[in-house]
Scaffold this motif. Structure first.
Motif, PDB file in Angstrom:
ATOM      1  N   ARG A   4      47.741  75.744 -33.558  1.00  0.00           N
ATOM      2  CA  ARG A   4      46.309  75.770 -33.349  1.00  0.00           C
ATOM      3  C   ARG A   4      46.027  75.756 -31.853  1.00  0.00           C
ATOM      4  O   ARG A   4      46.616  74.976 -31.113  1.00  0.00           O
ATOM      5  N   VAL A   6      42.677  75.839 -29.086  1.00  0.00           N
ATOM      6  CA  VAL A   6      41.238  75.764 -28.856  1.00  0.00           C
ATOM      7  C   VAL A   6      41.021  75.886 -27.349  1.00  0.00           C
ATOM      8  O   VAL A   6      41.586  75.113 -26.572  1.00  0.00           O
ATOM      9  N   ASP A  74      38.846  79.634 -30.988  1.00  0.00           N
ATOM     10  CA  ASP A  74      39.673  78.813 -31.864  1.00  0.00           C
ATOM     11  C   ASP A  74      40.597  79.774 -32.595  1.00  0.00           C
ATOM     12  O   ASP A  74      40.144  80.764 -33.177  1.00  0.00           O
ATOM     13  N   SER A  99      38.087  82.280 -34.649  1.00  0.00           N
ATOM     14  CA  SER A  99      36.680  81.942 -34.518  1.00  0.00           C
ATOM     15  C   SER A  99      36.309  82.009 -33.036  1.00  0.00           C
ATOM     16  O   SER A  99      37.055  81.522 -32.190  1.00  0.00           O
ATOM     17  N   ASP A 129      33.489  83.650 -37.859  1.00  0.00           N
ATOM     18  CA  ASP A 129      34.787  83.391 -38.470  1.00  0.00           C
ATOM     19  C   ASP A 129      35.438  84.657 -38.985  1.00  0.00           C
ATOM     20  O   ASP A 129      34.776  85.536 -39.521  1.00  0.00           O
TER      21      ASP A 129
END
Length: 137
Positions: A4, A6, A74, A99, A129
Motif C-alpha cells: 500500500r 499513500v 492511494d 484512488s 476509485d
C-alpha cells in the motif's frame, strides 16, 4: 502481505492521457513529494515518484489537473520490465494508483497558459476509485 502506498504531492507536468489499442484510457504521471526534513544546507528536497492510473480516473486527471496541482494518490507499488529500443531489459517501478483525490481546484492552480477561462472545480473530497477488476491485465 501488504502493498500500500499513500502519497500527497504536486504534478510535475500536465498529465497526458492516451488509449491502449483496446480503447482503455491510461495516464502516466509523476508527482513531487517533499521529504519531511531539510538537508545540510537547510533546503527541502523532494522525491519524484512515477505513477500510472487507468480508465475514468485517468480521463479525469488529464481533464481537471495541471502541472503543479496538488493531488493525493492511494495505490500499490508495482514493477514491470520490457525490452528497450536498444535491446536491453528495462525495469520500471511505479505506483499503480487505485484512488486519486484532487486536493485543490483546477482554477486555483491554472498554469496551462491557454488563456481560457475555467470554471472552478469543487473538491468534493470523494476519491475517484478504480479496482483491480478495471485493469486490463
Amino acid at each position: 502481505m501488504l502493498n500500500r502506498v499513500v502519497l500527497v504531492g504536486r504534478l510535475t507536468k500536465t498529465p497526458e492521457m492516451r488509449y491502449t489499442p483496446n480503447g482503455v484510457a491510461v495516464s502516466n504521471f509523476t508527482i513531487a513529494v517533499n521529504r519531511p526534513f531539510s538537508n545540510n544546507q537547510g533546503e527541502r528536497e523532494a522525491d519524484f515518484i512515477n505513477c500510472v492510473v487507468w480508465r475514468k480516473a485517468a480521463e479525469n486527471l488529464a481533464q481537471y489537473m495541471n502541472k503543479g496541482s496538488l493531488i493525493g494518490v492511494d495505490g500499490r507499488l508495482q514493477t514491470r520490465n520490457f525490452e528497450g529500443q536498444d535491446g536491453k531489459r528495462v525495469f520500471v517501478t511505479e505506483v499503480l494508483a487505485e484512488s486519486i483525490q484532487f486536493l485543490e481546484s483546477k482554477s486555483k492552480n491554472n498554469s496551462s497558459g491557454s488563456g481560457q477561462e475555467t470554471a472552478p472545480q469543487e473538491n468534493t473530497g470523494e476519491p475517484i476509485d478504480i479496482s483491480d477488476d478495471d485493469l486490463p491485465f
